[in-house]
Design a protein around this motif. Structure first.
Motif, short mmCIF file in Angstrom:
data_model
loop_
_atom_site.label_atom_id
_atom_site.label_comp_id
_atom_site.label_asym_id
_atom_site.label_seq_id
_atom_site.Cartn_x
_atom_site.Cartn_y
_atom_site.Cartn_z
N LYS A 75 0.84 -1.19 0.00
CA LYS A 75 0.00 0.00 0.00
C LYS A 75 0.88 1.25 0.00
N PRO A 76 0.37 2.36 -0.48
CA PRO A 76 1.18 3.59 -0.44
C PRO A 76 1.69 3.92 0.96
N GLU A 77 0.94 3.58 1.98
CA GLU A 77 1.38 3.86 3.35
C GLU A 77 2.53 2.97 3.81
N ASP A 78 2.90 1.99 3.00
CA ASP A 78 4.09 1.17 3.29
C ASP A 78 5.36 1.85 2.80
N THR A 79 5.21 2.96 2.09
CA THR A 79 6.39 3.69 1.61
C THR A 79 7.22 4.16 2.78
N ALA A 80 8.49 3.77 2.78
CA ALA A 80 9.39 4.09 3.89
C ALA A 80 10.77 3.56 3.57
N LYS A 81 11.72 3.95 4.40
CA LYS A 81 13.03 3.31 4.35
C LYS A 81 12.99 2.17 5.37
N TYR A 82 13.38 1.00 4.90
CA TYR A 82 13.33 -0.19 5.73
C TYR A 82 14.74 -0.56 6.19
N TYR A 83 14.85 -0.79 7.48
CA TYR A 83 16.14 -1.11 8.09
C TYR A 83 16.11 -2.50 8.69
N CYS A 84 17.19 -3.21 8.51
CA CYS A 84 17.40 -4.48 9.18
C CYS A 84 18.08 -4.16 10.51
N VAL A 85 17.54 -4.68 11.59
CA VAL A 85 18.05 -4.33 12.92
C VAL A 85 18.18 -5.60 13.76
N THR A 86 19.21 -5.63 14.57
CA THR A 86 19.37 -6.73 15.51
C THR A 86 19.72 -6.19 16.89
N SER A 118 22.07 -1.60 13.25
CA SER A 118 21.18 -1.37 12.13
C SER A 118 21.96 -1.23 10.84
N GLY A 119 21.34 -1.66 9.74
CA GLY A 119 21.92 -1.42 8.43
C GLY A 119 21.63 0.00 7.98
N GLN A 120 22.04 0.30 6.75
CA GLN A 120 21.85 1.64 6.21
C GLN A 120 20.45 1.85 5.64
N GLY A 121 19.73 0.78 5.47
CA GLY A 121 18.35 0.87 5.00
C GLY A 121 18.21 0.74 3.51
N THR A 122 17.01 0.36 3.09
CA THR A 122 16.68 0.27 1.67
C THR A 122 15.31 0.91 1.48
N GLN A 123 15.20 1.69 0.41
CA GLN A 123 13.98 2.46 0.21
C GLN A 123 12.91 1.64 -0.49
N VAL A 124 11.71 1.74 0.01
CA VAL A 124 10.54 1.12 -0.63
C VAL A 124 9.55 2.24 -0.94
N ILE A 125 9.17 2.32 -2.20
CA ILE A 125 8.20 3.34 -2.62
C ILE A 125 7.02 2.63 -3.27
N VAL A 126 5.84 2.88 -2.75
CA VAL A 126 4.63 2.26 -3.29
C VAL A 126 3.74 3.37 -3.82
N SER A 127 3.48 3.31 -5.11
CA SER A 127 2.67 4.35 -5.73
C SER A 127 1.23 3.87 -5.92
N SER A 128 0.31 4.81 -5.85
CA SER A 128 -1.11 4.44 -5.97
C SER A 128 -1.55 4.45 -7.42
#
Length: 122
Positions: A86-97, A112-122
């Motif tokens: 969903k568009p509201e899932d748009t965020a930078k996602y980080y792997c964390v331990t 934490s990692g540096q993150g990976t960007q997820v963009i969800v368009s409507s």
């Protein structure tokens, strides 16, 4: 120092799917919890899903039934399968331990990692 590297982010349309991967490397540090944390623009970080050392899994309510967290047997790789995005899932996602799943949002008590960007368009 534990090193975490995320892969698999990208841009998708609403309803689509993505798979995030995280590779853990570096010297061995005992941690009991691994998870995915995301941060959307202008919002605070939130824990999306986590898995602890005995395999117990927890999800953010808004992603239940759509996201699946998993780990390989070596616990070197962590995955997040995301579907029906969903568009509201748009965020930078980080792997964390961290040593405890309650610490995933505490920078001084987690890795934490540096993150990976997820963009969800409507």
């Amino acid at each position: 120092q534990v090193q975490l590297a995320e892969y698999g982010g990208g841009s998708v349309q609403a309803g689509g799917s993505l798979r995030l991967s995280c590779e853990r490397s570096g010297p061995y540090v005992l941690t009991y919890c691994m998870g995915w944390v995301r941060q959307a623009p202008g919002k605070e970080r939130e824990v999306v899903a986590h898995i602890d050392s005995d395999g117990t899994i927890r999800y953010l309510d808004s992603v239940k039934g759509r996201f699946t967290i998993s780990q390989d047997n070596t616990k070197k790789f962590l995955y997040l399968e995301m579907s029906t995005l969903k568009p509201e899932d748009t965020a930078k996602y980080y792997c964390v331990t961290a040593g405890d799943c309650g610490w995933l949002l505490l920078p001084l008590h987690s890795y934490s990692g540096q993150g990976t960007q997820v963009i969800v368009s409507s």
